[in-house]
Design a protein around this motif. Structure first.
Motif, short mmCIF file in Angstrom:
data_model
loop_
_atom_site.label_atom_id
_atom_site.label_comp_id
_atom_site.label_asym_id
_atom_site.label_seq_id
_atom_site.Cartn_x
_atom_site.Cartn_y
_atom_site.Cartn_z
N LYS A 532 0.81 -1.22 0.00
CA LYS A 532 0.00 0.00 0.00
C LYS A 532 0.84 1.27 0.00
O LYS A 532 0.37 2.33 -0.40
N SER A 558 -1.66 -7.74 -12.92
CA SER A 558 -2.83 -7.14 -12.25
C SER A 558 -2.79 -7.40 -10.74
O SER A 558 -3.22 -6.55 -9.95
N ASP A 559 -2.26 -8.57 -10.34
CA ASP A 559 -2.15 -8.86 -8.90
C ASP A 559 -1.18 -7.90 -8.22
O ASP A 559 -1.39 -7.49 -7.07
N LYS A 562 -2.89 -4.35 -8.06
CA LYS A 562 -3.94 -4.29 -7.03
C LYS A 562 -3.35 -4.09 -5.65
O LYS A 562 -3.90 -3.35 -4.83
N LYS A 563 -2.23 -4.75 -5.39
CA LYS A 563 -1.63 -4.66 -4.05
C LYS A 563 -0.76 -3.40 -3.89
O LYS A 563 -0.42 -3.03 -2.77
N PRO A 565 -1.38 0.13 -5.09
CA PRO A 565 -2.24 1.12 -5.78
C PRO A 565 -1.54 2.42 -6.11
O PRO A 565 -2.01 3.17 -6.96
N ASP A 588 -3.58 -6.91 -18.57
CA ASP A 588 -3.57 -6.52 -17.16
C ASP A 588 -3.54 -4.99 -17.02
O ASP A 588 -4.22 -4.42 -16.16
N GLN A 591 -7.04 -3.61 -17.70
CA GLN A 591 -8.09 -3.92 -16.72
C GLN A 591 -8.10 -2.92 -15.57
O GLN A 591 -9.15 -2.69 -14.95
N LEU A 592 -6.95 -2.35 -15.27
CA LEU A 592 -6.85 -1.49 -14.08
C LEU A 592 -6.34 -0.11 -14.46
O LEU A 592 -5.42 0.03 -15.28
N ASN A 594 -3.98 2.77 -13.77
CA ASN A 594 -2.69 2.77 -13.09
C ASN A 594 -2.00 4.10 -13.33
O ASN A 594 -2.40 4.87 -14.19
#
Length: 670
Positions: A532, A558-559, A562-563, A565, A588, A591-592, A594
């Motif tokens: 984080k 993506s993993d 996600k962890k 941000p 990936d 999808q997010l 960033n």
């Protein structure tokens, strides 16, 4: 609220009135404050001076309230704004009497006298100030603000030059008609020295040196601004060149209160004989004191340094203000603790072994009484804030030579010392096989540690290090953590650790795990602990993490996103990423949302088409500031297209580069 707090609040109020140009209210407030302070009994003033950590009685001049001088100076400035120069001058002269070793009174009075066209009186005022202050510094060792003192010297010199020109004109006028003096546009004549410092601070030092030849005024004015100069020698400097530079920088150093040069940097001397003379000059030459010393030479080592210090009577005068010491030596670090005892003000210590030569103790004055004291003395704690120790990889314990004081030392040093102020630690290419408990105990004595860099060290892998953190429970909180393993070990899954463990990693913003042996499970668990806060992540050349499709070691980008941000810098060099893996990376990314601003894809198996696909409009990818693609086959047309379409602002690309790790740039391994 205490009387001191009330005084502080009223002072701030007066300053606010002054800045808002309400000079009448400012003057009224200053009058009340000064009257109140002058009305205090001497016993009360002495108590107040104690609370300000001052002596009860002033070293020079009458004993006054610590704030009185500043308030009178500020009131004089207010009188100036109101056009009441006579009152301002009166305050300036009073300030000189109250604080005879303060520059402010002389500067204020001299400025006012010059404005009244009383140049001779102003000159005498500056002269008096310099004499009194320099005498107080010499006799009593008092501290004077360096910037104000430099300004006073500069104003004295400028006014002296002006009066000399005026006297010359008057003398010429006795025999001939005085010609009209041509007005000058020289900025040094009109602008104060602190303004000129701002002007020249952005100019390279080699150009500043060229400006010395403009005229004497420029030469003396520029050399009175020490912050413009660093004594950085060119590579392979000769002895005569060094002597010439030392002469100039001695003159510059004399214009500082500490009589010190900001930096002396020597990167290789022409010959070994010249090196010996250069080091002798650094030790013996009066006035060559430096705050920061860099000495890197293939002929240099600590044994030689101790020998020369002993030969010349252990003179430490030139090192009394040394705060930073950076050495490049040709063999193992010998008696490193002696350096800590020699230089008591040292904040930064960096020692890099640049050559793996055989050590020799022949030069060390081992029987010398002073050297014995330096190497054996122990302090409860040392004031170091940064410690960098880099061993040469060939001096690790797999070296074919037998380990002895006469060969080499593969083990880290200074781990038995206490550095409570240490914020940055770098240890590279050492053998921890015999020092793991000592290292764990060392970490408990560095509570302020924020940056930890461990690279290419034997007998300590990620699992061992994290278990050490768990066992010893150091109190520091890291912001930057680099751990690069020296060899491939079995994959580490971190099953021994809980998410609530390793609180020391909770605030990490930069995580560099290049060449790590974490498994995918272990890596994701570590990211659960610190992800984080991570903004900069490097997982290049991971041994058990891959982006290759259908691999047992595969991880999805993506993993990671996600962890993490807040991730803005991502290093994926040497990861065997091919075109098929790039397709999944693109998915990936799409999808997010960033915020990746710096992306390192160096030394992978991708081409220009794969890069273009990453930045297609159909993908939900933000523009990237910098993309690094060293060592890859990408055409110049592709690079130009990426920048022209504003997909990236800058492409860092070097086809000739053969590996990601570069000594002195992103790695300390040679």
């Amino acid at each position: 609220m205490s009387d001191l707090d009330i005084l502080e609040d009223k002072s701030k109020l007066a300053v606010l009135y002054f800045k808002s140009q309400d000079y009448e209210k400012a003057l009224s407030t200053y009058n009340v404050l000064i009257h109140e302070i002058k009305s205090l009994p001497k016993s009360t003033i002495k108590q107040i001076r104690k609370r300000y950590n001052l002596q009860e009685s002033a070293v020079v001049g009458p004993t006054n309230h610590p704030k009185l001088g500043s308030l009178i100076d500020q009131r004089a400035a207010t009188y100036e704004k109101l056009g009441q120069n006579a009152s301002a001058l009166k305050d300036g002269k009073e300030l000189i009497k109250l604080e005879p070793i303060s520059c402010k009174g002389y500067l204020r009075t001299g400025k006012l006298l010059s404005g009244m066209n009383k140049k001779v009186e102003a000159y005498k005022c500056y002269q008096e100030g310099l004499y009194i202050i320099e005498k107080a510094v010499k006799d009593y060792g008092v501290s004077v603000p360096e910037k104000l003192f430099s300004t006073l010297k500069s104003q004295y010199r400028l006014l002296n030059s002006e009066l000399k020109r005026k006297r010359k004109v008057e003398a010429d006028g006795q025999t001939q008609t005085v010609k009209k003096v041509k007005r000058t546009t020289d900025p040094f004549v009109y602008l104060p020295i602190d303004v000129m410092e701002l002007v020249f601070s952005g100019i390279p030092m080699n150009q500043v040196l060229q400006y010395h030849s403009v005229c004497k005024l420029w030469y003396y004015s520029l050399t009175s601004i020490p912050r413009l100069y660093n004594f950085r020698c060119k590579p392979s400097i000769t002895l005569n060149e060094f002597i010439a530079g030392a002469k100039l920088f001695k003159k510059i150093g004399m214009n500082t209160f500490s009589k010190s040069i900001q930096q002396v940097k020597i990167n290789q001397v022409a010959t070994k004989q010249h090196l010996l003379k250069v080091v002798e000059i650094l030790i013996r030459e009066p006035g060559l004191s430096a705050k920061n010393l860099d000495l890197i030479d293939k002929h240099f080592n600590l044994q030689l340094f101790y020998h020369l210090l002993g030969k010349f009577g252990w003179k430490f005068t030139n090192f009394r203000n040394l705060q930073s010491l950076r050495l490049g030596i040709n063999c193992s670090i010998k008696y490193g603790q002696a350096l800590l005892n020699m230089f008591s003000n040292l904040k930064f210590l960096e020692i890099v072994v640049i050559l793996p030569e055989k050590s020799s103790l022949d030069l060390i004055p081992i029987q010398d009484r002073i050297f014995k004291k330096l190497k054996d003395s122990e302090k409860d704690e040392y004031s170091l804030e940064r410690l960098l120790l880099v061993n040469h990889p060939k001096l690790l314990n797999d070296n074919p030579s037998m380990i002895s004081p006469q060969t080499y030392n593969p083990y880290p040093i200074l781990l038995d010392k206490c550095f409570p102020q240490l914020t940055e630690l770098t240890l590279v290419s050492f053998d921890f096989s015999t020092t793991l408990p000592q290292f764990g105990d060392f970490l408990t004595r560095v509570p302020k540690l924020e940056k930890l860099f461990l690279e290419n060290n034997n007998s300590i892998n990620m699992l061992i290090f994290l278990q050490m953190i768990l066992n010893y429970r150091p109190s520091f909180r890291l912001k930057e953590f680099t751990f690069r393993e020296s060899s491939v070990t079995t994959p580490t899954s971190l099953t021994e650790f809980r998410i609530t463990d390793l609180q020391q990693f909770k605030t990490i913003t930069k995580l560099d795990l290049y060449k790590n042996c974490l498994s995918v499970t272990g890596f994701l668990k570590l990211l659960k602990i610190c992800g984080k806060s991570v903004k900069n992540l490097n997982i290049g050349q991971s041994n058990y993490i891959s982006f290759t499709l259908h691999s047992e070691r595969m991880i999805y980008l993506s993993d990671i996103l996600k962890k993490c941000p807040h991730l803005n810098t991502l290093g994926l060099s040497d990861m065997n990423i091919d075109q098929q893996a790039m397709i999944q990376l693109n998915r990936d990314f799409s999808q997010l949302q960033n915020n990746i601003q710096v992306l390192d894809l160096s030394f992978n198996k991708i081409d220009g088409i794969s890069l273009l696909q990453m930045f297609e409009k159909t993908l939900n990818v933000n523009s990237v500031d910098v993309i690094m693609i060293h060592g890859m086959e990408v055409s110049n047309d592709t690079i130009q297209y990426l920048t022209r379409k504003k997909y990236v602002k800058n492409v860092v690309f070097d086809k000739s580069r053969v590996k990601w790790q570069v000594f002195g740039v992103n790695s300390w391994v040679q």
